[in-house]
Scaffold this active site. Sequence first.
Site, PDB file in Angstrom:
ATOM      1  N   ASP A  23       1.537  12.428  39.732  1.00  0.00           N
ATOM      2  CA  ASP A  23       1.352  13.301  40.900  1.00  0.00           C
ATOM      3  C   ASP A  23       0.082  14.139  40.879  1.00  0.00           C
ATOM      4  OD1 ASP A  23       1.953  15.415  39.084  1.00  0.00           O
ATOM      5  OD2 ASP A  23       4.094  15.301  39.576  1.00  0.00           O
ATOM      6  N   GLN A  63       3.673  11.236  31.922  1.00  0.00           N
ATOM      7  CA  GLN A  63       4.171  10.055  32.634  1.00  0.00           C
ATOM      8  C   GLN A  63       4.077  10.289  34.131  1.00  0.00           C
ATOM      9  OE1 GLN A  63       8.061   8.694  30.543  1.00  0.00           O
ATOM     10  NE2 GLN A  63       7.732  10.814  29.977  1.00  0.00           N
ATOM     11  N   HIS A 118       0.912   6.590  33.072  1.00  0.00           N
ATOM     12  CA  HIS A 118       1.407   5.682  34.108  1.00  0.00           C
ATOM     13  C   HIS A 118       0.505   5.631  35.330  1.00  0.00           C
ATOM     14  CE1 HIS A 118       5.727   6.008  32.268  1.00  0.00           C
ATOM     15  NE2 HIS A 118       4.910   5.278  31.561  1.00  0.00           N
ATOM     16  N   CYS A 138      -8.358  -2.736  43.398  1.00  0.00           N
ATOM     17  CA  CYS A 138      -8.196  -4.036  44.039  1.00  0.00           C
ATOM     18  C   CYS A 138      -7.194  -4.847  43.234  1.00  0.00           C
ATOM     19  CB  CYS A 138      -9.541  -4.750  44.090  1.00  0.00           C
ATOM     20  SG  CYS A 138      -9.425  -6.350  44.918  1.00  0.00           S
ATOM     21  N   CYS A 171      -9.515  -4.535  50.200  1.00  0.00           N
ATOM     22  CA  CYS A 171     -10.701  -4.213  49.398  1.00  0.00           C
ATOM     23  C   CYS A 171     -11.978  -4.423  50.218  1.00  0.00           C
ATOM     24  CB  CYS A 171     -10.690  -5.119  48.165  1.00  0.00           C
ATOM     25  SG  CYS A 171     -12.149  -4.976  47.136  1.00  0.00           S
ATOM     26  N   GLU A 211      18.638  18.325  31.326  1.00  0.00           N
ATOM     27  CA  GLU A 211      19.877  17.655  30.894  1.00  0.00           C
ATOM     28  C   GLU A 211      19.637  17.048  29.513  1.00  0.00           C
ATOM     29  OE1 GLU A 211      21.028  15.692  35.171  1.00  0.00           O
ATOM     30  OE2 GLU A 211      19.224  15.153  34.104  1.00  0.00           O
TER      31      GLU A 211
END
Length: 244
Positions: free
Chosen positions: A101, A98, A116, A124, A146, A218
């Site tokens: 980076d 997901q 993602h 564009c 663009c 967590e």
Amino acid sequence: MVPAPLPLDDQSWLLVLTGAGVSAESGVPTFRGIDGLWRNFPVEQVASPEGFDADPAQVWEFYSERRARAQDVLPNPGHAALAAVEVRLGERFLLVTQNVDGLHRRAGSSRLVELHGNLFTSRCSKCARPPFPDTTVYPAGSVPSCDVCGARLRPHIVWFGEMLDERSLATIQAFLERAQGSPLFFLAAGTSGAVYPAAGLVDVARRGGAKSWLVNAEPADNAHHFDTVVRGKSGELLPLLLGV
Ligand SMILES: NC(=O)c1ccc[n+]([C@@H]2O[C@H](COP(=O)([O-])OP(=O)(O)OC[C@H]3O[C@@H](n4cnc5c(N)ncnc54)[C@H](O)[C@@H]3O)[C@@H](O)[C@H]2O)c1
Ligand SMILES: [Zn+2]
């Protein structure tokens, strides 16, 4: 307690899902880590089509800042362990992330589905020009346009409220079909289990016969869907669990 490694052998297939937590030890903040806020705006506001229509310069500022940050950090041992297990398993391995980076690719992963999108790709907002690599950190207040049609460019990211690319889902489905009849393992790491459809992947894999592991700092929202839950940092635990 040191967790036992996944019992992977030369017949095993491994599907992995990673989330923002895997990059936390590299210094990339999770959305939870920043309390879901960017400069007091809810992240959903700057990472949505509505947010982009309302204030494209602000959205580009958010992504330019994230580009600068991601270029400045390095993959950690969690990313490296996933790249190493890919070398070992070859086509019996698929990494679904997901994260946008680019750190998995920089660590050497190539059997990779970026569910993602990718921070370093733009497209564009209007014409059919294909998405293209773009590492530019745009100056605050500007909106790139663009070269082909002059419309606004946008980050090649799946925003809140947008559909995933069907090709991503097809790649995962094809992987699970090829794995049928062999031992299948599913491992999720650094993901809060709150963002669907990614959070439902564990159920899809289990219906395909997978044994499932979760590594998270967590308790994740969907932790009860996993056979084994290991609490802690992915940079420390993934090398142990993957035996690399
Ligand atoms: N690095 C990135 O590309 C990045 C960063 C922030 C958000 N996002 C996007 O935000 C959405 C948020 O969903 P999400 O589930 O990926 O992230 P999330 O922020 O909702 O949850 C991250 C989870 O990782 C855990 N965590 C934090 N540090 C950890 C560590 N060192 N080891 C193991 N676990 C750790 C936290 O406990 C938390 O449950 C995703 O859609 C993603 O695309 C991406
Ligand atoms: Zn265009």
